[in-house]
Motif scaffolding. Structure first.
Motif, PDB file in Angstrom:
ATOM      1  N   GLY A 163    -119.086 -32.238  21.046  1.00  0.00           N
ATOM      2  CA  GLY A 163    -120.464 -31.810  21.212  1.00  0.00           C
ATOM      3  C   GLY A 163    -120.612 -30.370  21.666  1.00  0.00           C
ATOM      4  O   GLY A 163    -119.790 -29.506  21.380  1.00  0.00           O
ATOM      5  N   THR A 164    -121.697 -30.123  22.392  1.00  0.00           N
ATOM      6  CA  THR A 164    -122.073 -28.776  22.809  1.00  0.00           C
ATOM      7  C   THR A 164    -121.436 -28.417  24.139  1.00  0.00           C
ATOM      8  O   THR A 164    -121.625 -29.132  25.119  1.00  0.00           O
ATOM      9  CB  THR A 164    -123.602 -28.666  22.921  1.00  0.00           C
ATOM     10  OG1 THR A 164    -124.185 -28.926  21.640  1.00  0.00           O
ATOM     11  CG2 THR A 164    -124.019 -27.278  23.365  1.00  0.00           C
ATOM     12  N   PRO A 165    -120.669 -27.327  24.204  1.00  0.00           N
ATOM     13  CA  PRO A 165    -120.072 -26.911  25.478  1.00  0.00           C
ATOM     14  C   PRO A 165    -121.131 -26.637  26.537  1.00  0.00           C
ATOM     15  O   PRO A 165    -122.285 -26.354  26.224  1.00  0.00           O
ATOM     16  CB  PRO A 165    -119.335 -25.615  25.094  1.00  0.00           C
ATOM     17  CG  PRO A 165    -119.092 -25.714  23.633  1.00  0.00           C
ATOM     18  CD  PRO A 165    -120.285 -26.455  23.093  1.00  0.00           C
ATOM     19  N   LEU A 166    -120.711 -26.729  27.800  1.00  0.00           N
ATOM     20  CA  LEU A 166    -121.530 -26.476  28.989  1.00  0.00           C
ATOM     21  C   LEU A 166    -122.440 -27.643  29.359  1.00  0.00           C
ATOM     22  O   LEU A 166    -122.947 -27.692  30.471  1.00  0.00           O
ATOM     23  CB  LEU A 166    -122.393 -25.207  28.863  1.00  0.00           C
ATOM     24  CG  LEU A 166    -121.707 -23.868  29.151  1.00  0.00           C
ATOM     25  CD1 LEU A 166    -120.704 -23.516  28.067  1.00  0.00           C
ATOM     26  CD2 LEU A 166    -122.725 -22.764  29.293  1.00  0.00           C
ATOM     27  N   ILE A 167    -122.712 -28.580  28.435  1.00  0.00           N
ATOM     28  CA  ILE A 167    -123.581 -29.717  28.735  1.00  0.00           C
ATOM     29  C   ILE A 167    -122.724 -30.795  29.393  1.00  0.00           C
ATOM     30  O   ILE A 167    -122.041 -31.561  28.716  1.00  0.00           O
ATOM     31  CB  ILE A 167    -124.277 -30.262  27.475  1.00  0.00           C
ATOM     32  CG1 ILE A 167    -124.993 -29.141  26.736  1.00  0.00           C
ATOM     33  CG2 ILE A 167    -125.246 -31.379  27.853  1.00  0.00           C
ATOM     34  CD1 ILE A 167    -126.060 -28.436  27.554  1.00  0.00           C
ATOM     35  N   SER A 168    -122.720 -30.824  30.734  1.00  0.00           N
ATOM     36  CA  SER A 168    -121.827 -31.677  31.526  1.00  0.00           C
ATOM     37  C   SER A 168    -120.364 -31.392  31.209  1.00  0.00           C
ATOM     38  O   SER A 168    -119.509 -32.279  31.295  1.00  0.00           O
ATOM     39  CB  SER A 168    -122.146 -33.169  31.304  1.00  0.00           C
ATOM     40  OG  SER A 168    -123.314 -33.517  31.990  1.00  0.00           O
ATOM     41  N   ASP A 169    -120.056 -30.177  30.824  1.00  0.00           N
ATOM     42  CA  ASP A 169    -118.696 -29.728  30.555  1.00  0.00           C
ATOM     43  C   ASP A 169    -118.522 -28.361  31.206  1.00  0.00           C
ATOM     44  O   ASP A 169    -119.495 -27.650  31.471  1.00  0.00           O
ATOM     45  CB  ASP A 169    -118.446 -29.617  29.040  1.00  0.00           C
ATOM     46  CG  ASP A 169    -118.263 -30.976  28.375  1.00  0.00           C
ATOM     47  OD1 ASP A 169    -117.546 -31.808  28.958  1.00  0.00           O
ATOM     48  OD2 ASP A 169    -118.835 -31.200  27.307  1.00  0.00           O
ATOM     49  N   PRO A 170    -117.275 -27.961  31.460  1.00  0.00           N
ATOM     50  CA  PRO A 170    -117.065 -26.639  32.067  1.00  0.00           C
ATOM     51  C   PRO A 170    -117.469 -25.519  31.121  1.00  0.00           C
ATOM     52  O   PRO A 170    -117.548 -25.704  29.911  1.00  0.00           O
ATOM     53  CB  PRO A 170    -115.551 -26.614  32.318  1.00  0.00           C
ATOM     54  CG  PRO A 170    -114.990 -27.585  31.336  1.00  0.00           C
ATOM     55  CD  PRO A 170    -116.014 -28.671  31.194  1.00  0.00           C
ATOM     56  N   GLY A 171    -117.743 -24.354  31.669  1.00  0.00           N
ATOM     57  CA  GLY A 171    -118.036 -23.213  30.818  1.00  0.00           C
ATOM     58  C   GLY A 171    -119.115 -22.286  31.319  1.00  0.00           C
ATOM     59  O   GLY A 171    -119.112 -21.101  31.008  1.00  0.00           O
ATOM     60  N   TYR A 172    -120.074 -22.798  32.106  1.00  0.00           N
ATOM     61  CA  TYR A 172    -121.205 -21.933  32.454  1.00  0.00           C
ATOM     62  C   TYR A 172    -120.777 -20.770  33.341  1.00  0.00           C
ATOM     63  O   TYR A 172    -121.368 -19.685  33.286  1.00  0.00           O
ATOM     64  CB  TYR A 172    -122.341 -22.736  33.090  1.00  0.00           C
ATOM     65  CG  TYR A 172    -122.174 -23.073  34.541  1.00  0.00           C
ATOM     66  CD1 TYR A 172    -122.686 -22.233  35.528  1.00  0.00           C
ATOM     67  CD2 TYR A 172    -121.516 -24.229  34.943  1.00  0.00           C
ATOM     68  CE1 TYR A 172    -122.542 -22.536  36.870  1.00  0.00           C
ATOM     69  CE2 TYR A 172    -121.369 -24.539  36.277  1.00  0.00           C
ATOM     70  CZ  TYR A 172    -121.881 -23.702  37.243  1.00  0.00           C
ATOM     71  OH  TYR A 172    -121.735 -23.995  38.565  1.00  0.00           O
ATOM     72  N   ARG A 173    -119.730 -20.975  34.163  1.00  0.00           N
ATOM     73  CA  ARG A 173    -119.257 -19.852  34.987  1.00  0.00           C
ATOM     74  C   ARG A 173    -118.622 -18.772  34.125  1.00  0.00           C
ATOM     75  O   ARG A 173    -118.742 -17.576  34.427  1.00  0.00           O
ATOM     76  CB  ARG A 173    -118.269 -20.352  36.043  1.00  0.00           C
ATOM     77  CG  ARG A 173    -118.921 -21.151  37.164  1.00  0.00           C
ATOM     78  CD  ARG A 173    -117.939 -21.419  38.297  1.00  0.00           C
ATOM     79  NE  ARG A 173    -118.600 -22.101  39.403  1.00  0.00           N
ATOM     80  CZ  ARG A 173    -118.681 -23.422  39.529  1.00  0.00           C
ATOM     81  NH1 ARG A 173    -118.166 -24.194  38.585  1.00  0.00           N
ATOM     82  NH2 ARG A 173    -119.292 -23.972  40.562  1.00  0.00           N
ATOM     83  N   LEU A 174    -117.950 -19.181  33.072  1.00  0.00           N
ATOM     84  CA  LEU A 174    -117.373 -18.206  32.152  1.00  0.00           C
ATOM     85  C   LEU A 174    -118.483 -17.425  31.454  1.00  0.00           C
ATOM     86  O   LEU A 174    -118.407 -16.195  31.315  1.00  0.00           O
ATOM     87  CB  LEU A 174    -116.502 -18.914  31.114  1.00  0.00           C
ATOM     88  CG  LEU A 174    -115.870 -18.025  30.032  1.00  0.00           C
ATOM     89  CD1 LEU A 174    -114.971 -16.958  30.651  1.00  0.00           C
ATOM     90  CD2 LEU A 174    -115.081 -18.880  29.032  1.00  0.00           C
ATOM     91  N   VAL A 175    -119.535 -18.122  31.042  1.00  0.00           N
ATOM     92  CA  VAL A 175    -120.674 -17.446  30.412  1.00  0.00           C
ATOM     93  C   VAL A 175    -121.302 -16.466  31.394  1.00  0.00           C
ATOM     94  O   VAL A 175    -121.587 -15.309  31.055  1.00  0.00           O
ATOM     95  CB  VAL A 175    -121.713 -18.473  29.929  1.00  0.00           C
ATOM     96  CG1 VAL A 175    -122.991 -17.768  29.470  1.00  0.00           C
ATOM     97  CG2 VAL A 175    -121.141 -19.315  28.791  1.00  0.00           C
ATOM     98  N   GLY A 176    -121.507 -16.908  32.635  1.00  0.00           N
ATOM     99  CA  GLY A 176    -122.094 -16.028  33.636  1.00  0.00           C
ATOM    100  C   GLY A 176    -121.245 -14.799  33.899  1.00  0.00           C
ATOM    101  O   GLY A 176    -121.769 -13.687  34.056  1.00  0.00           O
ATOM    102  N   ALA A 177    -119.923 -14.992  33.947  1.00  0.00           N
ATOM    103  CA  ALA A 177    -119.027 -13.862  34.182  1.00  0.00           C
ATOM    104  C   ALA A 177    -119.075 -12.872  33.025  1.00  0.00           C
ATOM    105  O   ALA A 177    -119.012 -11.652  33.233  1.00  0.00           O
ATOM    106  CB  ALA A 177    -117.600 -14.367  34.398  1.00  0.00           C
TER     107      ALA A 177
END
Length: 309
Positions: A105-119
């Motif tokens: 499915g779609t990354p970041l939706i109850s999965d890791p990744g949002y901190r990488l996007v923010g960085a």
């Protein structure tokens, strides 16, 4: 050149790629069940990046092989993110194209990744989204429940006391509610949902887009009884719960006293006075002035002015 590595975080498999993409982070949605549910753009993107960051290299490796995608990939998940993120940012800083995928499915939706996007955003690195399937939206669409407003609650807490605390502020929310849940905890979660939210219409969707896809629609109490009697189902589960019923004039007076105080208390614990009053007014159909005055009484602000709720 073909490289193979057994260690976490090291690249696995790479042959001569197509023309590379412009450097940056590409958030790529993959299938949630049926392997055919992937976009042409996602396939092209995964073929053209320098590296794919994924939760489980075995899961992603099988999926990429199924679609003939020859990509190098590294592990990036909640347990190694603190170590892996600086390495990915270093690659991105050198101008490489990095794709981020989840197991499904779609990354970041109850999965890791949002901190990488923010960085990446903080560092001025470009971020691109390649959209695709989402289990939460698939379940909502199949549930038959209202889709105009919805709230995604992710995974509910595993312990009952924490689960109850998490659900109370949502009781007055005038929106369909979407949750991920473990099959093992499904009967207990449905029971708590019925106790806290009331016995609303709901749906349990499992194995979405797979061969044994099932959507069971009933009231929360009926669903709870079914899974307690039959036992936890197999596969991944999404729960969708209907919004609170709109209250007509004939039944407005029933929402008084303790129930109104309970709804206001839950809403005030999570929102400002103004927002709590608005949410409870919409959910109950009571006059705004009545709800506002009760909210003032509960917060100890009665008689203090404050007409700006």
């Amino acid at each position: 050149m073909l490289g193979i590595c057994k260690d976490e975080g090291r690249e696995i498999g790479r042959t001569t790629p197509q023309a590379k993409l412009e450097g940056g982070l590409y958030i790529v949605a993959t299938a949630i069940g049926n392997a055919g549910d992937i976009t042409l753009r996602a396939i092209e993107t995964l073929n053209r990046v320098d590296v794919v960051a994924c939760e489980d290299t075995r899961v992603t490796g099988r999926f990429l092989k199924r679609h003939g995608i020859d990509a190098a990939f590294v592990a990036y998940h909640e347990h190694n993110a603190a170590r892996a993120r600086p390495k990915l940012l270093s690659r991105l800083g050198r101008g490489e194209a990095v794709a981020l995928v989840s197991d499904a499915g779609t990354p970041l939706i109850s999965d890791p990744g949002y901190r990488l996007v923010g960085a990446c955003i903080e560092a001025g690195i470009g971020v691109t989204f390649v959209p695709g399937p989402s289990a939460a939206l698939a379940a909502l669409v199949l549930s038959g429940l209202p889709t105009d407003r919805f709230y995604f609650g992710g995974f509910l807490p595993t312990r009952q006391a924490a689960r109850v605390r998490a659900l109370k502020p949502l009781a007055a929310l005038a929106a369909s509610l979407i949750f991920f849940e473990s099959p093992r905890r499904l009967p207990a979660a449905l029971g708590d949902l019925a106790d806290i939210l009331g016995d609303r219409p709901a749906a349990v969707a499992r194995e979405l887009t797979k061969k044994f896809e099932e959507v069971r629609r009933a009231s929360l109490s009926q669903l709870c009884a079914h899974y307690r009697d039959e036992g936890p189902p197999k596969g991944e589960v999404v729960i969708v719960v209907a919004p609170p019923a709109k209250t007509g004039a004939a039944t407005v007076t029933a929402i008084e006293g303790a129930e109104l105080d309970q709804r206001l208390g839950a809403a005030l614990a999570e929102a400002s006075l103004r927002d709590a009053v608005a949410a409870v007014t919409e959910a109950t159909g009571l006059p705004r002035g009545k709800v506002y005055q009760r909210a003032l009484a509960l917060t100890g602000k009665a008689g203090a002015g404050g007409g700006g709720a």
